[in-house]
Design an enzyme around this catalytic site. Structure first.
Site, PDB file in Angstrom:
ATOM      1  N   ASN A 144     -26.500  33.691 -21.729  1.00  0.00           N
ATOM      2  CA  ASN A 144     -25.974  32.560 -20.965  1.00  0.00           C
ATOM      3  C   ASN A 144     -26.671  32.466 -19.609  1.00  0.00           C
ATOM      4  O   ASN A 144     -26.154  32.926 -18.595  1.00  0.00           O
ATOM      5  CB  ASN A 144     -24.461  32.707 -20.802  1.00  0.00           C
ATOM      6  CG  ASN A 144     -23.819  31.430 -20.301  1.00  0.00           C
ATOM      7  OD1 ASN A 144     -24.506  30.508 -19.889  1.00  0.00           O
ATOM      8  ND2 ASN A 144     -22.500  31.378 -20.340  1.00  0.00           N
ATOM      9  N   CYS A 147     -24.593  29.053 -17.264  1.00  0.00           N
ATOM     10  CA  CYS A 147     -23.307  28.893 -16.589  1.00  0.00           C
ATOM     11  C   CYS A 147     -23.511  28.774 -15.082  1.00  0.00           C
ATOM     12  O   CYS A 147     -24.172  29.610 -14.476  1.00  0.00           O
ATOM     13  CB  CYS A 147     -22.393  30.076 -16.902  1.00  0.00           C
ATOM     14  SG  CYS A 147     -20.746  29.924 -16.182  1.00  0.00           S
ATOM     15  N   ASN A 214     -26.508  23.735 -20.993  1.00  0.00           N
ATOM     16  CA  ASN A 214     -25.170  23.969 -20.464  1.00  0.00           C
ATOM     17  C   ASN A 214     -24.762  22.765 -19.612  1.00  0.00           C
ATOM     18  O   ASN A 214     -25.502  21.788 -19.497  1.00  0.00           O
ATOM     19  CB  ASN A 214     -25.156  25.254 -19.624  1.00  0.00           C
ATOM     20  CG  ASN A 214     -23.798  25.921 -19.600  1.00  0.00           C
ATOM     21  OD1 ASN A 214     -22.774  25.268 -19.450  1.00  0.00           O
ATOM     22  ND2 ASN A 214     -23.773  27.228 -19.737  1.00  0.00           N
ATOM     23  N   GLY A 238     -19.606  15.979 -20.548  1.00  0.00           N
ATOM     24  CA  GLY A 238     -19.003  14.865 -21.261  1.00  0.00           C
ATOM     25  C   GLY A 238     -20.078  14.091 -21.980  1.00  0.00           C
ATOM     26  O   GLY A 238     -21.281  14.391 -21.850  1.00  0.00           O
ATOM     27  N   GLY A 265     -22.380  16.959 -24.645  1.00  0.00           N
ATOM     28  CA  GLY A 265     -22.373  15.530 -24.875  1.00  0.00           C
ATOM     29  C   GLY A 265     -21.840  15.095 -26.220  1.00  0.00           C
ATOM     30  O   GLY A 265     -22.052  13.969 -26.641  1.00  0.00           O
ATOM     31  N   GLY A 286     -17.816  21.675 -28.083  1.00  0.00           N
ATOM     32  CA  GLY A 286     -16.940  22.471 -27.224  1.00  0.00           C
ATOM     33  C   GLY A 286     -15.832  21.694 -26.551  1.00  0.00           C
ATOM     34  O   GLY A 286     -14.686  21.713 -26.976  1.00  0.00           O
TER      35      GLY A 286
END
Length: 438
Positions: A144, A147, A214, A238, A265, A286
């Site tokens: 990751n 983040c 991310n 979004g 998205g 997610g």
């Protein structure tokens, strides 16, 4: 019926939809729900040794907003903005060991894959966490680097801070790839302009693939109180971010040719299709599951299958990257395409009560006439604005004939305008001239 199965970085998946690393994968119980809902895979919420990042998750805050910057109050549509502050897994990575083994077995029994996610405080931490994930039998691990929150923790250097530095990303990736045998996928951060450089660096360091991307770091304001939402900067995503995510999927697919999984998205199966057609055959879902519940997942999977059947795609490979391959490489290619012009269908046009096409044509190619809208062909450049704004689908684009193009000077683009180096030389000359004038 279409075959939805695929292989990504050597790991087989029953279909392209997996669950991203976030709250929906933060416990064995929820992981089991994801499997039961039909997920092809789940990425465990990032395992870490950064205590503050685990504590941050226990103090998560969310603001789900609509297009008016108001709280959605349960009315989730495609215009949602997911503004949130959350950290890594709230359970220490070593305590995850029995859960990883148990969850991995449950997933395998249902033809699903449990994937690890790591976020360490030091390079050795990254290695230790990834080795633990491998020892538990997981077939793949995602690092990751995307983040945004670790970079805001005092004294912590991780997450997007690594993802913004190609050399730092290269070093961590190389060390992890040397330490484990399972495929290593790097989750990229969009909070930068060097996404492609980081992707190239981790590819050279041995990464099997990348995740693009991310969420962004944002700042949201409640204008009624004059206060920042959630107290300050937070992660934001979004469907509005989809074209931005697809930009990087497109570039990585076309310029680096490395495996890429899409993220940031997705609302429904149509968004999944867009990611696949851009070059990401594996797509991470997610935020929408946090808003609609895991029970919404089968709707996405079923929609994808029905789309492929109705459009004649026999498998995922037949869709993967087709939009990117059909894309022009530069505007020079675009100008080689046939020129178009607009025509108005008078039978369905509602003029004179509606004049929106005239109002939104900034090239004076549409004008009010006694019998309706007239097209002034000499002015129409084929921008397609009128086809986008007409509420009655009464405008269409048609190929401009050679004869008409010869009459319109703006169609006459010299063939050498887009020759390599031509623009650069002119640009350099412009800089020199401006310096002389200055």
């Amino acid at each position: 019926m279409a075959d939805l199965s695929l292989e990504f970085c050597g790991v087989k998946f029953k279909h392209p939809v997996i669950i991203a690393s976030l709250e929906t994968t933060n416990s064995p119980e929820v992981l089991r729900e994801c499997v039961d809902a039909g997920a092809a895979g789940m990425i465990v919420k990032t395992l870490t040794d950064i205590e503050d990042m685990a504590r941050l998750t226990e103090n998560s805050k969310y603001a789900i907003l609509n297009e008016k910057n108001e709280l959605i109050k349960g009315k989730v549509n495609k215009n949602f903005v997911f503004y949130s502050r959350s950290g890594y897994s709230s359970t220490a990575f070593k305590e995850w060991v029995p859960h990883l083994i148990e969850s991995r077995k449950y997933a395998e029994d249902h033809n699903a894959r449990l994937i690890g996610s790591a976020g360490g405080k030091t390079v050795q931490s990254w290695i230790d966490i990834c080795r633990t994930i491998e020892d538990c039998g997981l077939p793949m691990v995602e690092l990751n680097f995307g983040c945004p929150h670790p970079a805001m923790m005092p004294g912590v250097h991780g997450g997007s801070m690594i993802g913004q530095d190609p050399e730092m990303a290269r070093e961590v990736t190389a060390r992890v790839c040397e330490a484990v045998k399972i495929p290593v996928v790097i989750k990229l951060t969009p909070d930068q302009s060097r996404v492609l450089d980081v992707a190239r660096a981790v590819k050279e360091a041995g990464a099997a693939g990348v995740t693009a991307t991310n969420r962004y770091t944002g700042f949201s304001v409640d204008i009624e109180t004059g206060m920042p939402r959630l107290g300050g900067p937070a992660g934001i995503g979004g469907v509005w971010a989809k074209p931005l995510s697809l930009r990087w999927v497109h570039r990585i697919y076309t310029e680096l040719g490395m495996p890429v999984t899409g993220s940031n998205g997705i609302y429904d199966h149509k968004d999944v299709v867009e990611f696949i057609m851009t070059g990401a055959p594996l797509v991470q879902v997610g935020s929408i599951l946090m808003l609609k519940g895991i029970k919404y997942l089968p709707t996405i999977i079923k929609g994808l299958e029905e789309f492929m059947d109705s459009h004649g795609y026999p498998d995922v490979a037949s869709m993967t990257g087709i939009a990117s391959r059909n894309s022009v490489k530069d505007y020079g290619e675009q100008f080689k395409k046939p020129r178009m012009h607009s025509e108005v269908a008078t039978a369905t046009c509602k003029n004179p009560s509606c004049t929106i096409c005239i109002q939104t044509c900034f090239y004076d190619a549409l004008a009010q006439g006694p019998d309706g809208v007239n097209t002034i062909h000499a002015n129409c450049i084929g921008c397609e604005m009128c086809t986008q704004t007409c509420p009655f689908d009464s405008t269409g684009m048609f190929t401009t004939t050679e004869e008409r193009r010869a009459e319109q000077p703006f169609f006459q683009i010299p063939p050498d305008v887009f020759e390599k180096g031509k623009f650069e030389k002119g640009f350099d000359r412009g800089i020199k001239l401006s310096k002389v004038k200055g």
